[in-house]
Design an enzyme around this catalytic site. Structure first.
Site, PDB file in Angstrom:
ATOM      1  N   CYS A 136       0.834  -1.202   0.000  1.00  0.00           N
ATOM      2  CA  CYS A 136       0.000   0.000   0.000  1.00  0.00           C
ATOM      3  C   CYS A 136       0.870   1.254   0.000  1.00  0.00           C
ATOM      4  O   CYS A 136       1.410   1.646   1.041  1.00  0.00           O
ATOM      5  CB  CYS A 136      -0.920  -0.008   1.230  1.00  0.00           C
ATOM      6  SG  CYS A 136      -1.931   1.468   1.364  1.00  0.00           S
ATOM      7  N   CYS A 139      -0.331   4.081   2.210  1.00  0.00           N
ATOM      8  CA  CYS A 139      -0.070   3.873   3.647  1.00  0.00           C
ATOM      9  C   CYS A 139       1.402   4.122   3.974  1.00  0.00           C
ATOM     10  O   CYS A 139       1.725   4.754   4.970  1.00  0.00           O
ATOM     11  CB  CYS A 139      -0.380   2.438   4.077  1.00  0.00           C
ATOM     12  SG  CYS A 139      -1.895   1.749   3.411  1.00  0.00           S
ATOM     13  N   ASP A 140       2.292   3.589   3.163  1.00  0.00           N
ATOM     14  CA  ASP A 140       3.692   3.510   3.565  1.00  0.00           C
ATOM     15  C   ASP A 140       4.651   4.366   2.730  1.00  0.00           C
ATOM     16  O   ASP A 140       5.837   4.464   3.060  1.00  0.00           O
ATOM     17  CB  ASP A 140       4.174   2.046   3.500  1.00  0.00           C
ATOM     18  CG  ASP A 140       3.391   1.171   4.469  1.00  0.00           C
ATOM     19  OD1 ASP A 140       3.055   1.679   5.549  1.00  0.00           O
ATOM     20  OD2 ASP A 140       3.115   0.007   4.146  1.00  0.00           O
TER      21      ASP A 140
END
Ligand code: NDP
Length: 314
Positions: A136, A139-140
């Site tokens: 993701c 997300c990261d």
């Protein structure tokens, strides 16, 4: 077989399931929630969550899920360990088998079983989980500012992830196994126009390397051809973008899904084609797949369930 009757059953324990449980318990629906295969859902495999509103300093995925769970329990949600293994949604009350040993009959059902990112199946993906391997970018990606990353895949998700990462990272490699991209033309054009994205066609990933996290990727160019060549790239992060599989299998005989398996909902609502059965979060969302959107649709599903149950008892 043991049977138990409830008013509102929630399957799944990601942000969608727990948010549905918070709203449903506050509406006195006495919801029962089964956590499923991965209690806490996909966020338990990420490290820091920095994009969920309300956490100015960020929070770890597992901590956030524990908080959501506690919040649901505070209002009386009955959260249980167990996996839904079979369903019969042919008529209300709907039947859901848990662990192949117990049947829950429910007036309203909220499906929040999420989706699972596909991985290549390499041992190294497990070895470096949370240490440079991610599925993701939203997300990261932030952890790779001014660093070098690789994205695997050739579809719209891979292009989208590569474009997102190109705004943060110094260099992005897009690793594509075929000699072409499967993504829509407009996405392809954007990728080709972006200076710090380099597309590596006909490259297959065979492993990762690094001492205390990912430091590089082992690739094979033109695998199986006479000019096959081994290539090692130095990278800091490795992003999978080869698709997601929605966890909808056990509902498919009753609930309409698209060709990939995402549950179809009436636009702008969590209503499925079966009245009293609602779908929230990633199992019904091929587009956004964020914790906050999952929580939002979980809330909507609980409100819909409340209205549905109110009409039933009239
Ligand atoms: P897709 O199934 O479209 O693409 C998956 C990609 O991963 C393909 O390029 C595929 O390669 C590659 N792949 C699969 N397995 C492997 C493997 N083992 N090794 C290497 N590569 C692999 O999935 P997406 O998640 O990209 O998209 C899903 C759906 O969502 C699509 O319909 C897409 O259009 C849509 N979507 C739309 C977006 C938008 O419009 N903005 C954004 C994101 C998704 P190969 O081509 O060789 O099979």
């Amino acid at each position: 077989m043991m049977t138990e009757k409830v008013r509102c059953l929630i399957i799944g324990s990601g942000p969608a399931g727990y948010t549905a449980a918070i709203y449903a318990s506050r509406a006195n629906l006495f919801p029962v929630l089964y956590e499923g295969l991965q209690p806490g859902g996909q966020l338990t495999t990420t490290t820091e969550v920095e994009n969920f509103p309300g956490y100015p300093q960020g929070i770890t995925g597992p901590e956030m899920m524990e908080d959501l769970k506690k919040q649901a329990e505070r209002f009386g949600a009955d959260i249980r360990i167990g996996i839904a293994t079979k369903t019969d949604l042919s008529a209300a009350p709907y039947k859901v088998m848990i662990d192949d040993e117990k049947v829950i009959e429910t007036d309203a059902l909220i499906i929040a079983t999420g989706a699972t990112a596909k991985y290549l199946g390499l041992e190294d993906e497990k070895k470096y989980a949370g240490m440079g391997v991610s599925a993701c970018a939203t997300c990261d990606g932030f952890f790779y500012r001014k660093k070098v990353v690789a994205v695997v895949g050739g579809g719209d998700t891979a292009c989208e992830e590569a474009l997102y990462l190109s705004g943060l990272a110094k260099q992005v490699y897009l690793i594509v196994r075929k000699p072409f991209l499967r993504a829509s033309k407009v996405m392809q054009e954007r990728v080709f126009k972006t200076e710090n994205i380099q597309v590596l066609f006909e490259h297959n990933t065979i492993g990762l390397f690094g001492k205390n996290g990912v430091e590089g990727v082992h690739l094979v160019k033109r695998k199986g051809e006479s000019d096959e060549e081994k290539v090692d790239l130095t990278i800091d992060g490795f992003f999978l973008a080869i698709g997601h599989q929605p966890n909808s299998e056990i509902f498919k005989p009753w609930v309409e899904t698209d060709e990939v398996g995402y549950i179809k909902v009436m636009p702008g609502t969590p209503r499925t084609n079966v009245s009293g059965v609602f779908a929230a979060g990633d199992v019904a969302d091929p587009h956004y797949r964020q914790a906050i959107t999952a929580a939002g649709t979980g809330c909507m599903a609980a409100i819909e369930a409340e209205r549905y149950l109110m009409n039933l008892s009239k």
